[in-house]
Write a protein that holds these residues in place. Sequence first.
Motif, short mmCIF file in Angstrom:
data_model
loop_
_atom_site.label_atom_id
_atom_site.label_comp_id
_atom_site.label_asym_id
_atom_site.label_seq_id
_atom_site.Cartn_x
_atom_site.Cartn_y
_atom_site.Cartn_z
N VAL A 63 0.81 -1.22 0.00
CA VAL A 63 0.00 0.00 0.00
C VAL A 63 0.84 1.26 0.00
N LYS A 64 2.14 1.12 0.13
CA LYS A 64 3.02 2.28 0.21
C LYS A 64 2.86 3.15 -1.03
N GLY A 65 2.70 4.45 -0.81
CA GLY A 65 2.51 5.39 -1.91
C GLY A 65 1.07 5.58 -2.33
N ARG A 66 0.17 4.71 -1.85
CA ARG A 66 -1.25 4.82 -2.20
C ARG A 66 -2.11 5.14 -0.98
N PHE A 67 -1.74 4.61 0.17
CA PHE A 67 -2.51 4.81 1.40
C PHE A 67 -1.75 5.76 2.32
N THR A 68 -2.51 6.52 3.10
CA THR A 68 -1.92 7.42 4.09
C THR A 68 -2.66 7.27 5.41
N ILE A 69 -1.90 6.98 6.46
CA ILE A 69 -2.49 6.89 7.80
C ILE A 69 -2.22 8.19 8.53
N SER A 70 -3.19 8.65 9.28
CA SER A 70 -3.04 9.87 10.06
C SER A 70 -3.87 9.74 11.33
N ARG A 71 -3.67 10.67 12.25
CA ARG A 71 -4.43 10.61 13.49
C ARG A 71 -4.65 12.00 14.06
N ASP A 72 -5.72 12.11 14.83
CA ASP A 72 -6.04 13.32 15.56
C ASP A 72 -6.03 12.94 17.04
N ASN A 73 -5.00 13.33 17.75
CA ASN A 73 -4.87 12.93 19.15
C ASN A 73 -5.91 13.61 20.03
N ASP A 74 -6.43 14.75 19.60
CA ASP A 74 -7.44 15.45 20.41
C ASP A 74 -8.77 14.68 20.43
N THR A 75 -9.09 14.02 19.32
CA THR A 75 -10.36 13.28 19.23
C THR A 75 -10.14 11.77 19.26
N ASN A 76 -8.89 11.34 19.46
CA ASN A 76 -8.57 9.90 19.52
C ASN A 76 -9.07 9.17 18.28
N THR A 77 -8.84 9.77 17.14
CA THR A 77 -9.29 9.22 15.87
C THR A 77 -8.10 8.93 14.97
N VAL A 78 -8.13 7.78 14.33
CA VAL A 78 -7.12 7.44 13.34
C VAL A 78 -7.82 7.26 11.99
N TYR A 79 -7.17 7.72 10.93
CA TYR A 79 -7.74 7.69 9.59
C TYR A 79 -6.85 6.86 8.68
N LEU A 80 -7.46 6.33 7.63
CA LEU A 80 -6.71 5.67 6.56
C LEU A 80 -7.28 6.19 5.24
N GLN A 81 -6.51 7.04 4.59
CA GLN A 81 -6.88 7.54 3.26
C GLN A 81 -6.35 6.57 2.23
N MET A 82 -7.25 6.01 1.44
CA MET A 82 -6.87 4.99 0.47
C MET A 82 -7.13 5.52 -0.94
N ASN A 83 -6.08 5.70 -1.69
CA ASN A 83 -6.18 6.19 -3.08
C ASN A 83 -5.72 5.11 -4.04
N SER A 84 -6.06 5.30 -5.30
CA SER A 84 -5.66 4.35 -6.36
C SER A 84 -5.97 2.92 -5.95
N LEU A 85 -7.18 2.70 -5.48
CA LEU A 85 -7.56 1.38 -4.98
C LEU A 85 -7.55 0.34 -6.08
N LYS A 86 -7.17 -0.88 -5.69
CA LYS A 86 -7.09 -2.00 -6.61
C LYS A 86 -8.03 -3.11 -6.13
N PRO A 87 -8.47 -3.98 -7.03
CA PRO A 87 -9.32 -5.09 -6.59
C PRO A 87 -8.69 -5.92 -5.47
N GLU A 88 -7.38 -6.03 -5.47
CA GLU A 88 -6.70 -6.81 -4.43
C GLU A 88 -6.70 -6.13 -3.07
N ASP A 89 -7.18 -4.89 -3.01
CA ASP A 89 -7.35 -4.22 -1.71
C ASP A 89 -8.66 -4.62 -1.04
N THR A 90 -9.50 -5.38 -1.75
CA THR A 90 -10.76 -5.82 -1.18
C THR A 90 -10.52 -6.67 0.06
#
Length: 114
Positions: A63-90
């Motif tokens: 997933v390197k170069g396509r997905f980005t993980i981030s977090r907001d420590n104030d709201t205790n939330t973690v995100y995963l932005q997934m771009n250029s998705l492929k069928p094998e990401d299912t």
Amino acid sequence: QVQLVESGGGLVQAGGSLRLSCVASGNSLPINFMGWYRQAPGKQRELVAIITSRRITSYSDSVKGRFTISRDNDTNTVYLQMNSLKPEDTAVYYCNARTVTVYWGQGTQVTVSS
């Protein structure tokens, strides 16, 4: 105890994007290590990405170069932005949190059509 609630999964065409969210609640907050794993049908659960409270990140090669993980420590939330998705990401994507105990969310389905 920590509770993790994921959202943001769905059906998308190949090449599209999705953003997953995971909100942590309970004791032992803030959590140093949080991340995302996934499990495809018939396969073992695998690491996708992790992030520390200082926002140090690590990704699987697939997933390197396509997905980005981030977090907001104030709201205790973690995100995963997934771009250029492929069928094998299912897969079912699971949020993960690590203190002295490992916690898992209930999972959210991501389906990428070709």
